[in-house]
Write a protein that holds these residues in place. Sequence first.
Motif, PDB file in Angstrom:
ATOM      1  N   GLY A   9      -4.427   2.302  46.139  1.00 29.11           N
ATOM      2  CA  GLY A   9      -5.072   1.343  47.036  1.00 29.11           C
ATOM      3  C   GLY A   9      -6.065   0.459  46.300  1.00 29.11           C
ATOM      4  N   VAL A  10      -6.828   1.063  45.387  1.00 27.26           N
ATOM      5  CA  VAL A  10      -7.796   0.293  44.596  1.00 27.26           C
ATOM      6  C   VAL A  10      -7.056  -0.736  43.734  1.00 27.26           C
ATOM      7  CG1 VAL A  10      -9.414   0.454  42.649  1.00 27.26           C
ATOM      8  CG2 VAL A  10      -9.614   2.031  44.581  1.00 27.26           C
ATOM      9  N   LEU A  11      -5.998  -0.319  43.076  1.00 28.12           N
ATOM     10  CA  LEU A  11      -5.249  -1.236  42.206  1.00 28.12           C
ATOM     11  C   LEU A  11      -4.584  -2.350  43.016  1.00 28.12           C
ATOM     12  CD1 LEU A  11      -3.756   1.406  39.764  1.00 28.12           C
ATOM     13  CD2 LEU A  11      -5.603  -0.212  39.284  1.00 28.12           C
ATOM     14  N   ASP A  12      -4.047  -2.007  44.195  1.00 28.99           N
ATOM     15  CA  ASP A  12      -3.462  -3.032  45.069  1.00 28.99           C
ATOM     16  C   ASP A  12      -4.527  -4.044  45.477  1.00 28.99           C
ATOM     17  OD1 ASP A  12      -0.915  -1.901  44.983  1.00 28.99           O
ATOM     18  OD2 ASP A  12      -1.207  -0.767  46.847  1.00 28.99           O
ATOM     19  N   SER A  13      -5.711  -3.560  45.792  1.00 26.92           N
ATOM     20  CA  SER A  13      -6.811  -4.440  46.193  1.00 26.92           C
ATOM     21  C   SER A  13      -7.245  -5.349  45.038  1.00 26.92           C
ATOM     22  CB  SER A  13      -7.993  -3.597  46.677  1.00 26.92           C
ATOM     23  OG  SER A  13      -9.045  -4.406  47.104  1.00 26.92           O
ATOM     24  N   LEU A  14      -7.314  -4.787  43.830  1.00 24.61           N
ATOM     25  CA  LEU A  14      -7.673  -5.598  42.666  1.00 24.61           C
ATOM     26  C   LEU A  14      -6.645  -6.712  42.464  1.00 24.61           C
ATOM     27  CD1 LEU A  14      -8.840  -2.887  40.098  1.00 24.61           C
ATOM     28  CD2 LEU A  14     -10.271  -4.473  41.412  1.00 24.61           C
ATOM     29  N   ARG A  15      -5.371  -6.359  42.596  1.00 29.41           N
ATOM     30  CA  ARG A  15      -4.319  -7.364  42.422  1.00 29.41           C
ATOM     31  C   ARG A  15      -4.461  -8.459  43.476  1.00 29.41           C
ATOM     32  NH1 ARG A  15       0.769  -4.612  41.920  1.00 29.41           N
ATOM     33  NH2 ARG A  15       0.640  -4.964  39.684  1.00 29.41           N
ATOM     34  N   LYS A  16      -4.674  -8.075  44.721  1.00 31.73           N
ATOM     35  CA  LYS A  16      -4.803  -9.041  45.817  1.00 31.73           C
ATOM     36  C   LYS A  16      -5.969  -9.996  45.571  1.00 31.73           C
ATOM     37  CE  LYS A  16      -6.627  -7.653  49.739  1.00 31.73           C
ATOM     38  NZ  LYS A  16      -7.795  -8.462  50.004  1.00 31.73           N
ATOM     39  N   ASP A  17      -7.051  -9.478  44.974  1.00 30.91           N
ATOM     40  CA  ASP A  17      -8.242 -10.287  44.717  1.00 30.91           C
ATOM     41  C   ASP A  17      -8.236 -10.948  43.338  1.00 30.91           C
ATOM     42  OD1 ASP A  17      -9.149  -9.583  47.231  1.00 30.91           O
ATOM     43  OD2 ASP A  17     -10.411  -7.950  46.499  1.00 30.91           O
ATOM     44  N   ASN A  18      -7.080 -10.891  42.637  1.00 34.19           N
ATOM     45  CA  ASN A  18      -6.938 -11.488  41.297  1.00 34.19           C
ATOM     46  C   ASN A  18      -7.986 -10.960  40.321  1.00 34.19           C
ATOM     47  OD1 ASN A  18      -4.678 -13.196  41.844  1.00 34.19           O
ATOM     48  ND2 ASN A  18      -6.070 -14.494  43.017  1.00 34.19           N
ATOM     49  N   MET A  19      -8.222  -9.659  40.367  1.00 28.97           N
ATOM     50  CA  MET A  19      -9.177  -9.019  39.467  1.00 28.97           C
ATOM     51  C   MET A  19      -8.419  -8.158  38.464  1.00 28.97           C
ATOM     52  SD  MET A  19     -12.199  -8.083  42.135  1.00 28.97           S
ATOM     53  CE  MET A  19     -13.345  -7.642  40.830  1.00 28.97           C
ATOM     54  N   THR A  20      -9.107  -7.758  37.399  1.00 32.64           N
ATOM     55  CA  THR A  20      -8.517  -6.875  36.400  1.00 32.64           C
ATOM     56  C   THR A  20      -9.349  -5.602  36.296  1.00 32.64           C
ATOM     57  OG1 THR A  20      -9.784  -7.890  34.611  1.00 32.64           O
ATOM     58  CG2 THR A  20      -7.585  -8.798  35.041  1.00 32.64           C
ATOM     59  N   ALA A  21      -8.799  -4.632  35.575  1.00 27.58           N
ATOM     60  CA  ALA A  21      -9.485  -3.354  35.408  1.00 27.58           C
ATOM     61  C   ALA A  21      -9.588  -3.001  33.939  1.00 27.58           C
ATOM     62  CB  ALA A  21      -8.740  -2.246  36.148  1.00 27.58           C
ATOM     63  N   THR A  22     -10.734  -2.433  33.579  1.00 31.98           N
ATOM     64  CA  THR A  22     -10.916  -1.763  32.303  1.00 31.98           C
ATOM     65  C   THR A  22     -10.928  -0.279  32.650  1.00 31.98           C
ATOM     66  OG1 THR A  22     -12.157  -3.569  31.307  1.00 31.98           O
ATOM     67  CG2 THR A  22     -12.507  -1.385  30.376  1.00 31.98           C
ATOM     68  N   VAL A  23     -10.114   0.506  31.956  1.00 33.05           N
ATOM     69  CA  VAL A  23      -9.893   1.894  32.350  1.00 33.05           C
ATOM     70  C   VAL A  23     -10.555   2.861  31.374  1.00 33.05           C
ATOM     71  CG1 VAL A  23      -8.127   3.622  32.868  1.00 33.05           C
ATOM     72  CG2 VAL A  23      -7.694   1.211  33.368  1.00 33.05           C
TER      73      VAL A  23
END
Length: 79
Positions: free
Chosen positions: A33-47
Amino acid sequence: MLYSRTGDRVLLLATSVFPEFRGKGVAARLLGGVLDSLRKDNMTATVSCPFAAAYIRAHPEYADIVDARFPGNPHGHHH
């Protein structure tokens, strides 16, 4: 989920669920859900969260969300 946000990038620090919910897919659904939300908001993740790193390795459809400039530790680590 413990995270830190800087601009359009989120640092995924840790994923945790209460012991009675472990092994039931709760953390995986949370992270998806977090990753889907990041994609929807055009954001990226550092893991830096080992669970998140393993989840993304197991679900390559989320690999594009990992920030190419600052991927973090995409292989995860254990303390």
